[in-house]
Every structure is written in C-alpha cells, then in structure tokens.
Write a protein that holds these residues in place. Sequence first.
Motif, short mmCIF file in Angstrom:
data_model
loop_
_atom_site.label_atom_id
_atom_site.label_comp_id
_atom_site.label_asym_id
_atom_site.label_seq_id
_atom_site.Cartn_x
_atom_site.Cartn_y
_atom_site.Cartn_z
N ILE A 67 -35.29 106.32 -14.71
CA ILE A 67 -36.06 104.61 -14.22
C ILE A 67 -36.66 104.12 -14.68
O ILE A 67 -36.54 102.68 -14.78
CB ILE A 67 -36.41 104.98 -12.63
CG1 ILE A 67 -35.02 105.96 -11.91
CG2 ILE A 67 -37.01 104.17 -12.66
CD1 ILE A 67 -35.75 107.11 -10.93
N GLY A 68 -37.94 105.09 -15.78
CA GLY A 68 -37.88 103.85 -16.78
C GLY A 68 -37.78 102.98 -17.96
O GLY A 68 -38.52 101.50 -18.02
N ARG A 69 -37.15 103.88 -18.39
CA ARG A 69 -36.12 102.56 -19.54
C ARG A 69 -35.35 101.47 -18.70
O ARG A 69 -35.36 100.83 -18.96
CB ARG A 69 -35.45 103.69 -20.34
CG ARG A 69 -36.41 105.16 -21.28
CD ARG A 69 -34.90 105.87 -21.72
NE ARG A 69 -35.12 106.89 -21.47
CZ ARG A 69 -33.78 107.13 -21.57
NH1 ARG A 69 -32.61 106.76 -22.51
NH2 ARG A 69 -33.36 108.04 -20.46
N LEU A 70 -35.59 102.10 -17.41
CA LEU A 70 -34.35 101.33 -16.63
C LEU A 70 -34.81 99.64 -17.36
O LEU A 70 -34.62 99.09 -16.29
CB LEU A 70 -33.33 101.56 -15.63
CG LEU A 70 -32.04 102.21 -16.15
CD1 LEU A 70 -31.40 102.82 -14.58
CD2 LEU A 70 -31.01 101.39 -16.56
N ARG A 71 -36.29 100.40 -15.76
CA ARG A 71 -37.15 99.23 -16.05
C ARG A 71 -37.74 98.36 -16.63
O ARG A 71 -37.60 97.35 -16.70
CB ARG A 71 -38.49 99.60 -14.94
CG ARG A 71 -38.50 99.95 -13.22
CD ARG A 71 -39.45 100.90 -12.52
NE ARG A 71 -39.08 101.00 -11.45
CZ ARG A 71 -40.15 101.93 -10.51
NH1 ARG A 71 -41.03 102.47 -11.30
NH2 ARG A 71 -39.40 102.10 -9.82
N SER A 72 -37.55 98.67 -17.89
CA SER A 72 -38.60 98.42 -18.86
C SER A 72 -37.55 97.65 -19.34
O SER A 72 -37.80 96.01 -20.00
CB SER A 72 -38.35 99.29 -20.45
OG SER A 72 -39.00 98.71 -21.49
N ALA A 74 -34.14 95.83 -17.79
CA ALA A 74 -34.75 95.25 -17.28
C ALA A 74 -36.21 93.97 -16.77
O ALA A 74 -35.50 92.93 -17.15
CB ALA A 74 -34.79 95.41 -15.48
N SER A 75 -37.07 94.70 -17.41
CA SER A 75 -37.94 93.28 -18.24
C SER A 75 -37.81 92.52 -19.01
O SER A 75 -37.67 90.97 -19.41
CB SER A 75 -39.43 93.86 -18.18
OG SER A 75 -40.51 93.22 -18.68
N LYS A 78 -35.43 90.10 -18.43
CA LYS A 78 -35.61 89.32 -17.64
C LYS A 78 -36.18 87.99 -18.54
O LYS A 78 -36.18 86.33 -18.27
CB LYS A 78 -36.31 88.99 -16.12
CG LYS A 78 -37.02 87.96 -15.22
CD LYS A 78 -37.75 88.88 -14.70
CE LYS A 78 -38.61 87.46 -13.30
NZ LYS A 78 -39.42 88.12 -12.65
#
Length: 93
Positions: A67-72, A74-75, A78
């Motif tokens: 989840i941490g890697r996915l958030r990174s 996604a950022s 963006k």
Amino acid sequence: FFALNRLAEQVNGLMAVVGTQLDSNGAALGAIAQAYLTQKATGEADGAFAVLRDNINSVSGTLIDIIGRLRSSASELKYATSELVVGTDDLSD
C-alpha cells in the motif's frame, strides 16, 4: 476411571489451547479483512500455530508495504500528469 478422567482433562486442555489460538489468529485475520493492518496475531504458540501466527503477521506487513508503494506511485503519477498538462498548455499557447 482415573485414566479416563486424566484423558478428559488433557483433551479439555488441548481444546482450550486450540480455542485460544483460533481466537487470536481469527481476530487478526478479521482485522486484515477490514483493512486494519496494524493488528497482529499474538500469544504464545508452538508448531503449526506459531507458523500460522507468524504468517498472518507477515501478510499484514507485506500489505502495508504494498500500500505504501502504491501511494508513492500514485503520487508520482499525479505529479507527472500535472507536468504533462503544463507542457500541453505551453504548446497550445
């Protein structure tokens, strides 16, 4: 009767241990299912129950990492998208 009573006590003790382990591991799995990834399976365990407890806890850690890697990612996506928009706007002017 003594041997039968002793056997019954041992079976009851075994069932108590199994019940405790299932409760602990079940609670941790339930938390994972609800996306509460910080709850760990706890308690003293031996053999297969220790392996199960450790694997449940490992799954939580792995999911937190993913989840941490996915958030990174996604950022970063963006940011890259916003750069493309700025570039497109510059080209259209």
